[in-house]
Scaffold this motif. Structure first.
Motif, short mmCIF file in Angstrom:
data_model
loop_
_atom_site.label_atom_id
_atom_site.label_comp_id
_atom_site.label_asym_id
_atom_site.label_seq_id
_atom_site.Cartn_x
_atom_site.Cartn_y
_atom_site.Cartn_z
N TRP A 21 0.85 -1.19 0.00
CA TRP A 21 0.00 0.00 0.00
C TRP A 21 0.89 1.24 0.00
O TRP A 21 1.84 1.33 0.78
CB TRP A 21 -0.88 0.05 1.24
CG TRP A 21 -1.84 -1.08 1.41
CD1 TRP A 21 -1.58 -2.33 1.91
CD2 TRP A 21 -3.24 -1.07 1.11
NE1 TRP A 21 -2.72 -3.09 1.94
CE2 TRP A 21 -3.76 -2.35 1.46
CE3 TRP A 21 -4.11 -0.11 0.60
CZ2 TRP A 21 -5.10 -2.68 1.29
CZ3 TRP A 21 -5.46 -0.43 0.44
CH2 TRP A 21 -5.93 -1.71 0.78
N GLY A 22 0.59 2.21 -0.85
CA GLY A 22 1.25 3.51 -0.77
C GLY A 22 2.53 3.62 -1.56
O GLY A 22 2.92 2.74 -2.33
N ASP A 23 3.22 4.71 -1.30
CA ASP A 23 4.41 5.13 -2.04
C ASP A 23 5.66 4.52 -1.41
O ASP A 23 5.96 4.78 -0.24
CB ASP A 23 4.49 6.66 -2.01
CG ASP A 23 5.65 7.22 -2.80
OD1 ASP A 23 6.50 6.44 -3.27
OD2 ASP A 23 5.72 8.47 -2.93
N ALA A 45 -6.92 -0.48 7.86
CA ALA A 45 -5.83 0.28 8.50
C ALA A 45 -4.73 0.61 7.50
O ALA A 45 -4.21 1.73 7.48
CB ALA A 45 -5.27 -0.51 9.67
N ALA A 46 -4.38 -0.36 6.65
CA ALA A 46 -3.30 -0.13 5.69
C ALA A 46 -3.66 0.96 4.70
O ALA A 46 -2.82 1.80 4.34
CB ALA A 46 -2.97 -1.44 4.97
N ALA A 47 -4.91 0.97 4.24
CA ALA A 47 -5.34 2.02 3.31
C ALA A 47 -5.20 3.39 3.94
O ALA A 47 -4.71 4.35 3.31
CB ALA A 47 -6.79 1.77 2.87
N ALA A 48 -5.63 3.52 5.19
CA ALA A 48 -5.55 4.82 5.87
C ALA A 48 -4.11 5.21 6.17
O ALA A 48 -3.71 6.36 5.98
CB ALA A 48 -6.36 4.77 7.16
N LEU A 49 -3.31 4.26 6.61
CA LEU A 49 -1.93 4.55 7.00
C LEU A 49 -1.03 4.79 5.79
O LEU A 49 0.04 5.39 5.92
CB LEU A 49 -1.38 3.41 7.86
CG LEU A 49 -2.02 3.28 9.23
CD1 LEU A 49 -1.65 1.94 9.87
CD2 LEU A 49 -1.60 4.43 10.15
N GLU A 51 -1.37 6.86 3.63
CA GLU A 51 -1.22 8.30 3.39
C GLU A 51 0.15 8.78 3.86
O GLU A 51 0.71 9.72 3.30
CB GLU A 51 -2.31 9.06 4.14
CG GLU A 51 -3.73 8.75 3.68
CD GLU A 51 -4.77 9.40 4.56
OE1 GLU A 51 -4.38 10.15 5.50
OE2 GLU A 51 -5.97 9.17 4.34
N ASP A 52 0.70 8.12 4.87
CA ASP A 52 1.97 8.56 5.46
C ASP A 52 3.09 7.53 5.36
O ASP A 52 4.25 7.87 5.61
CB ASP A 52 1.75 8.89 6.94
CG ASP A 52 0.74 9.99 7.14
OD1 ASP A 52 0.91 11.08 6.55
OD2 ASP A 52 -0.25 9.76 7.86
#
Length: 279
Positions: A21-23, A45-49, A51-52
């Protein structure tokens, strides 16, 4: 919302399935699931986290889409799972990371934070597990892990999951449906059973010493957040309170209305993780 990416990494002699998930340029966060679960349990949780953080949710060997051990007694141990974690970090060239571990994932995190990843795990979340597991809770888990159900339909499996994992507390219909989707595999005769190798139950027979981690817990130097389900039969109130008085002396947060283990899937629990991990 960030979309997950499914990938496979060779580590510790296994093909490990990882949900990313994420960058990848953001700080790394590993989320490691419980004994008979998968990395997909952390989707909310992974989708929300993400972001950072660059969030990695592996399936432990013998679970989910990861390969099974050729020799279960040798392959399903915390030593091997630790080697798999190190292999994943090498693959992604990650030097420093945060770790969120539910149940088994929490004990693996403690073991690594005290040993091979000491100084590299900068923040550790231990979700509903401790160095002393009551026999009743361990027996309950071993009883269903070693005797997986077989059904004719995914719907029947979902009903079983909702009942067997009722201690997870209140979760959305979408959570339970995804749990069914990510927890099913076909048997040779086309019926439905759970995703994992039944031989992972050797954790309670061959590798009992993996569960005794007081010495390692006392060596953890990273800041720790300890989460406990109010009615947990795996992390007793007494053990949780003892953990706050020794080792890393974590903050203890009790989640009302659930047992083993909080799913970390609702807004309040996700915010708890965000605040601690940001530190």
């Amino acid at each position: 919302m960030t979309c997950p990416r499914s990938t496979y990494v060779q580590a510790a002699g296994f093909e490990i399935h990882v949900t990313e998930w994420g960058d990848p340029a953001k700080p790394a966060l590993v989320m490691w699931h419980g004994l008979a679960r998968t990395g997909r349990d952390f989707d909310e949780a992974a989708a929300a986290l993400s972001e950072d953080y660059f969030v990695l949710c592996p399936d432990t060997p013998g679970r989910g889409l990861s390969s099974w051990a050729r020799s279960p007694e040798a392959g399903y141990s915390y030593r091997v799972f630790g080697e798999a974690a190190l292999g994943l970090l090498d693959h992604y060239r990650i030097d420093s990371l945060r770790w969120v571990g539910t149940s088994m994932g929490g004990l693996i995190g403690i073991t690594l934070a005290a040993g091979a990843l000491k100084g590299r795990i900068t923040r550790l979340v231990v979700n509903d597990i401790g160095p002393d597991i009551p026999a009743e809770g361990a027996g309950r888990i071993a009883s269903y892990v070693g005797n997986p159900p077989v059904y004719d339909t995914i719907g029947e499996l979902e009903t079983w999951l909702r009942g067997n994992y009722a201690p997870f507390g209140e979760n959305t219909p979408a959570f339970w449906r995804r749990m069914a989707d990510s927890s099913a595999r076909r048997t040779d005769d086309g019926r439905i059973t759970v995703h994992y190798d039944p031989a992972i139950v050797t954790q309670f027979t061959v590798h009992k010493a993996d569960l005794d981690v007081w010495d390692k817990y006392d060596m953890v130097a990273a800041p720790v957040l300890l989460i406990r389900g109010e009615h947990s039969d795996v992390l007793s109130k007494e053990t949780a309170e003892a953990m706050t008085r020794r080792g890393p002396r974590p903050r203890l947060v009790t989640i009302a209305g659930c047992g083993h283990a909080p799913t970390l899937a609702n807004g309040e629990q996700i915010q708890l993780l965000k605040d601690f991990l940001a530190g």
